[in-house]
Design a protein around this motif. Structure first.
Motif, PDB file in Angstrom:
ATOM      1  N   VAL A   1       0.852  -1.174   0.000  1.00 42.37           N
ATOM      2  CA  VAL A   1       0.000   0.000   0.000  1.00 42.37           C
ATOM      3  C   VAL A   1       0.895   1.234   0.000  1.00 42.37           C
ATOM      4  N   PRO A   2       0.729   2.129  -0.977  1.00 44.58           N
ATOM      5  CA  PRO A   2      -0.146   2.014  -2.140  1.00 44.58           C
ATOM      6  C   PRO A   2       0.375   0.950  -3.109  1.00 44.58           C
ATOM      7  N   PRO A   3      -0.499   0.410  -3.960  1.00 40.19           N
ATOM      8  CA  PRO A   3      -0.077  -0.630  -4.892  1.00 40.19           C
ATOM      9  C   PRO A   3       1.029  -0.135  -5.823  1.00 40.19           C
ATOM     10  N   ARG A   4       1.968  -0.999  -6.087  1.00 38.82           N
ATOM     11  CA  ARG A   4       3.060  -0.673  -7.012  1.00 38.82           C
ATOM     12  C   ARG A   4       2.950  -1.626  -8.196  1.00 38.82           C
ATOM     13  N   VAL A   5       2.967  -1.071  -9.383  1.00 35.94           N
ATOM     14  CA  VAL A   5       2.863  -1.869 -10.608  1.00 35.94           C
ATOM     15  C   VAL A   5       4.066  -1.556 -11.478  1.00 35.94           C
ATOM     16  N   GLU A   6       4.700  -2.607 -11.982  1.00 38.09           N
ATOM     17  CA  GLU A   6       5.813  -2.436 -12.902  1.00 38.09           C
ATOM     18  C   GLU A   6       5.514  -3.149 -14.205  1.00 38.09           C
ATOM     19  N   TYR A   7       5.970  -2.536 -15.285  1.00 39.00           N
ATOM     20  CA  TYR A   7       5.835  -3.113 -16.617  1.00 39.00           C
ATOM     21  C   TYR A   7       7.218  -3.490 -17.116  1.00 39.00           C
ATOM     22  N   SER A   8       7.300  -4.634 -17.769  1.00 40.00           N
ATOM     23  CA  SER A   8       8.560  -5.067 -18.347  1.00 40.00           C
ATOM     24  C   SER A   8       8.290  -5.822 -19.638  1.00 40.00           C
ATOM     25  N   LEU A   9       9.310  -5.966 -20.447  1.00 35.36           N
ATOM     26  CA  LEU A   9       9.174  -6.702 -21.697  1.00 35.36           C
ATOM     27  C   LEU A   9       9.209  -8.194 -21.438  1.00 35.36           C
ATOM     28  N   THR A  10       8.400  -8.910 -22.167  1.00 41.18           N
ATOM     29  CA  THR A  10       8.484 -10.367 -22.158  1.00 41.18           C
ATOM     30  C   THR A  10       9.616 -10.752 -23.109  1.00 41.18           C
ATOM     31  N   ASP A  11       9.919 -12.035 -23.188  1.00 41.33           N
ATOM     32  CA  ASP A  11      10.928 -12.473 -24.157  1.00 41.33           C
ATOM     33  C   ASP A  11      10.500 -12.112 -25.576  1.00 41.33           C
ATOM     34  N   LEU A  12       9.205 -12.214 -25.850  1.00 43.13           N
ATOM     35  CA  LEU A  12       8.692 -11.836 -27.160  1.00 43.13           C
ATOM     36  C   LEU A  12       8.922 -10.345 -27.409  1.00 43.13           C
ATOM     37  N   GLY A  13       8.661  -9.516 -26.414  1.00 42.74           N
ATOM     38  CA  GLY A  13       8.898  -8.079 -26.537  1.00 42.74           C
ATOM     39  C   GLY A  13      10.368  -7.766 -26.729  1.00 42.74           C
ATOM     40  N   LYS A  14      11.228  -8.474 -26.002  1.00 43.37           N
ATOM     41  CA  LYS A  14      12.673  -8.263 -26.142  1.00 43.37           C
ATOM     42  C   LYS A  14      13.171  -8.635 -27.529  1.00 43.37           C
ATOM     43  N   SER A  15      12.470  -9.557 -28.194  1.00 42.48           N
ATOM     44  CA  SER A  15      12.897  -9.972 -29.529  1.00 42.48           C
ATOM     45  C   SER A  15      12.727  -8.852 -30.557  1.00 42.48           C
ATOM     46  N   LEU A  16      12.042  -7.772 -30.193  1.00 41.34           N
ATOM     47  CA  LEU A  16      11.878  -6.619 -31.085  1.00 41.34           C
ATOM     48  C   LEU A  16      13.080  -5.673 -31.044  1.00 41.34           C
ATOM     49  N   LYS A  17      14.050  -5.948 -30.194  1.00 37.84           N
ATOM     50  CA  LYS A  17      15.201  -5.050 -30.046  1.00 37.84           C
ATOM     51  C   LYS A  17      15.908  -4.750 -31.369  1.00 37.84           C
TER      52      LYS A  17
END
Length: 108
Positions: free
Chosen positions: A74-90
């Motif tokens: 509290v308060p909620p913490r949210v993180e976004y990250s790339l999946t392996d599929l997302g990383k393949s767009l590098k």
């Protein structure tokens, strides 16, 4: 990767369907180094509204390009990250950066 409709026959069209939006490419760029919170993404991207950023993140999560992790605090913490599929767009993003730099030099 859940898909509600069939994918286009053309691979380029499929790629554009997934990352063809300006904001999605910038989200990918900003997540390449590592996970970020919503506020960090919004600040680094610039003029995107909260509503649009939320919609883009949800769409990319549904496509399997990013993951969303909620920390039980509290308060909620949210993180976004790339999946392996997302990383393949590098390599695609790096090619876009190289071409953009080339274009900027030519336009001077």
């Amino acid at each position: 990767m859940p898909q509600s409709s069939p994918l286009p026959a053309c691979p380029v069209e499929t790629t554009l369907m997934l990352i063809g939006d300006k904001w999605k490419v910038l989200i990918l760029r900003d997540l390449m180094p590592g996970a970020k919170r919503f506020g960090e993404l919004r600040k680094s991207i610039g003029t995107v509204s909260q509503k649009v950023l939320t919609a883009q993140l949800r769409d990319m999560e549904a496509s399997g390009l990013i993951s969303r992790k909620v920390y039980p605090q509290v308060p909620p913490r949210v993180e976004y990250s790339l999946t392996d599929l997302g990383k393949s767009l590098k390599p695609i993003l790096e090619a876009m950066q190289d071409w953009g730099r080339y274009y900027q030099q030519q336009a001077k």
